[in-house]
Motif scaffolding. Structure first.
Motif, mmCIF file in Angstrom:
data_model
loop_
_atom_site.group_PDB
_atom_site.id
_atom_site.type_symbol
_atom_site.label_atom_id
_atom_site.label_comp_id
_atom_site.label_asym_id
_atom_site.label_seq_id
_atom_site.Cartn_x
_atom_site.Cartn_y
_atom_site.Cartn_z
ATOM 1 N N ALA A 94 98.297 68.001 101.673
ATOM 2 C CA ALA A 94 96.913 68.312 102.055
ATOM 3 C C ALA A 94 96.013 68.395 100.833
ATOM 4 C CB ALA A 94 96.858 69.620 102.835
ATOM 5 N N GLY A 151 97.212 73.098 103.460
ATOM 6 C CA GLY A 151 98.575 72.612 103.613
ATOM 7 C C GLY A 151 99.493 73.592 104.323
ATOM 8 N N THR A 152 100.462 73.035 105.028
ATOM 9 C CA THR A 152 101.428 73.858 105.742
ATOM 10 C C THR A 152 102.324 74.642 104.794
ATOM 11 O OG1 THR A 152 102.936 71.963 105.881
ATOM 12 C CG2 THR A 152 101.450 72.326 107.746
ATOM 13 N N LEU A 189 93.420 76.103 108.738
ATOM 14 C CA LEU A 189 94.366 75.250 108.016
ATOM 15 C C LEU A 189 93.753 73.870 107.815
ATOM 16 C CD1 LEU A 189 97.275 74.504 106.988
ATOM 17 C CD2 LEU A 189 97.810 73.947 109.386
ATOM 18 N N THR A 195 95.137 70.199 106.826
ATOM 19 C CA THR A 195 96.448 69.562 106.769
ATOM 20 C C THR A 195 96.346 68.100 107.160
ATOM 21 O OG1 THR A 195 98.752 69.782 107.499
ATOM 22 C CG2 THR A 195 97.046 70.199 109.156
ATOM 23 N N HIS A 218 100.911 64.803 111.066
ATOM 24 C CA HIS A 218 102.357 64.952 110.922
ATOM 25 C C HIS A 218 103.152 64.079 111.886
ATOM 26 C CE1 HIS A 218 101.408 68.173 108.221
ATOM 27 N NE2 HIS A 218 100.715 68.788 109.153
ATOM 28 N N SER A 276 93.020 63.575 106.710
ATOM 29 C CA SER A 276 93.190 65.020 106.819
ATOM 30 C C SER A 276 92.624 65.540 108.138
ATOM 31 C CB SER A 276 92.488 65.705 105.648
ATOM 32 O OG SER A 276 92.755 67.096 105.639
#
Length: 342
Positions: free
Chosen positions: A180, A253-254, A293, A295, A298, A337
Motif C-alpha cells: 500500500a 496497508g494490512t 485503511l 490498501t 487482494h 489502491s
C-alpha cells in the motif's frame, strides 16, 4: 466461515506487472460507509482525509530473499520467510523432496546453507555458513522475492530493486513489500503534511506466508504464519492521543493494521509491542485501533480479502471489487489502491 464466500473472478489482464509512474498517479477507489463509490487517484489522498488524522506506515525493508541453487545435481529454490537468529532463516523450498536435513545447498557466489531442520508445514530451517552477515550474502546471491502472480509472468529485473521498495523502508527483514505504501512519493508526503495530516511508522517484517493461499474450506481451519513486529512506546502514545482528541488512525496497508490491532487491548489502548503476531482477521472481528485503511486490491479467497471484508462488510467489498474490475483497476502488489473508511 466458508472460504468460498470470499471468492471472485479476476481477469488475468487486471494483474499489474509494473507499478504506475509516478507512483502517486495510481488510481484509488474510495469506499466510504455505504455511500457511492468514488474513483480517484492516490495523489488526491490529502483531500480525502481530515487535518489531525494520522497515517501509519510500515518501515520494513524488503531483502533479496529469493535464492536459486543446487543440492548436488538437483536444482532447488528457496524463499526466505522469517528470521530465526543471526544466521538462521525459515524458508519455503521449491523441489523440497530433493533436500534432506543435513544437506548443504549452494546458491552461487560462495553462499551456502545447511538444511538444519524440516518443520511441520514443510518449510526448512536454513543455517547460512560463513562469517559475513546473512544480509551481505543475500545481496550477493539473492533476488527480490516478487509475488508468484508477477514472477510467473516475467523475470525479476534490476528495476524491481527500486520498484518493490517503499520510500519508508528502513528496517531490513521483509520478504514481501508492504505494498500500500509503494504509492507514496516525497511530493505526496509534503502535501499530506501541508494539510495537517500526521504520519507514524511501525515495523512488521512481512513474511512469504502472505502469498500462501487459504487451502482450508473453513476459516477456522486456516493457520496463519507468524511475523515479527515492533511499535515503540512514543509512537503508541502519539496514536492514542490522536484517538483521544477525536481524530482517526488510518493504517496504510494490512501489515500496519494487523500490528496495530495486535498491540491494542480490549480497552482500545495501543501499547508498545515487540514480538510475533499471527492475528487472523475475519468478519465478526471488532476493530480496536484503526478507523480506516488504505490498501491495494487482494487475491480471491485470501486472508487479506477476508480482512477488508471484516472492516467494510463482505457484500460491500464484493461490490467494490466488482466495480474495480469493471472499471479496469489494476490489481495486486504493483496495482492500484483503495481507501476504506467504514
Amino acid at each position: 466461515m466458508r472460504v468460498d464466500l470470499f471468492d471472485f473472478e479476476l481477469p488475468h489482464e487486471r494483474i499489474a506487472l509494473r507499478p504506475a509512474r509516478p507512483r502517486d498517479a495510481a488510481r484509488m477507489l474510495v469506499v466510504q460507509g455505504n455511500g457511492p463509490f468514488s474513483d480517484r487517484h492516490v495523489s488526491d489522498l490529502p483531500d480525502l482525509i481530515e487535518p489531525g488524522d494520522v497515517l501509519v506506515f510500515n518501515d520494513t525493508r524488503v531483502i533479496p530473499a529469493q535464492l536459486e541453487g543446487r543440492r548436488g545435481e538437483a536444482k532447488i529454490g528457496a524463499t526466505l520467510h522469517k528470521r530465526i537468529d543471526l544466521r538462521r532463516w525459515q524458508a519455503f523450498v521449491r523441489n523440497a523432496k530433493r533436500l534432506r536435513v543435513g544437506d548443504v545447498a549452494e546458491f552461487g557466489g560462495g553462499v551456502t546453507a545447511i538444511a538444519e531442520e524440516r518443520l511441520a508445514d514443510g518449510s526448512f530451517v536454513l543455517f547460512f555458513e560463513g562469517e559475513e552477515p546473512v544480509e551481505v550474502l543475500l545481496e550477493r546471491a539473492g533476488t527480490m522475492p516478487l509475488p508468484p502472480y508477477i514472477a510467473g509472468k516475467r523475470p525479476t529485473d534490476a528495476q524491481d530493486r527500486e520498484d518493490y521498495q517503499t520510500m519508508f523502508a528502513r528496517e531490513d527483514g521483509a520478504v514481501a513489500a508492504p505494498t500500500a505504501a509503494l504509492h507514496f512519493t516525497d511530493r505526496l508526503i509534503a502535501a499530506i503534511a501541508e494539510r495537517g495530516i500526521g504520519t507514524e511508522t511501525l515495523t512488521l517484517h512481512v513474511g512469504a506466508g502472505t502469498f500462501l493461499p487459504v487451502k482450508a474450506d473453513d476459516t477456522d481451519d486456516h493457520q496463519m504464519h507468524s511475523e515479527w513486529g515492533r511499535i515503540e512506546q512514543d509512537a503508541a502514545d502519539r496514536l492514542n492521543a490522536v484517538r483521544e482528541r477525536g481524530n482517526r488512525v488510518i493504517a496504510v496497508g494490512t501489515t500496519s493494521l494487523r500490528l496495530l490491532e495486535s498491540a491494542t487491548g480490549e480497552d482500545g489502548i495501543i501499547r508498545p509491542f515487540a514480538g510475533d503476531t499471527d492475528i487472523f482477521i475475519t468478519p465478526g472481528y471488532t476493530f480496536r485501533a484503526i478507523d480506516g485503511l488504505m490498501t491495494n486490491f487482494h487475491l480471491p479467497k485470501s486472508t487479506l480479502f477476508m480482512l477488508v471484508s471484516a472492516l467494510m462488510g463482505r457484500e460491500r467489498m464484493q461490490e467494490a471489487y466488482a466495480h474495480a474490475i469493471a472499471g479496469e483497476y489494476r490489481f495486486y502488489s504493483y496495482g492500484d489502491s483503495s481507501l476504506l473508511l467504514p
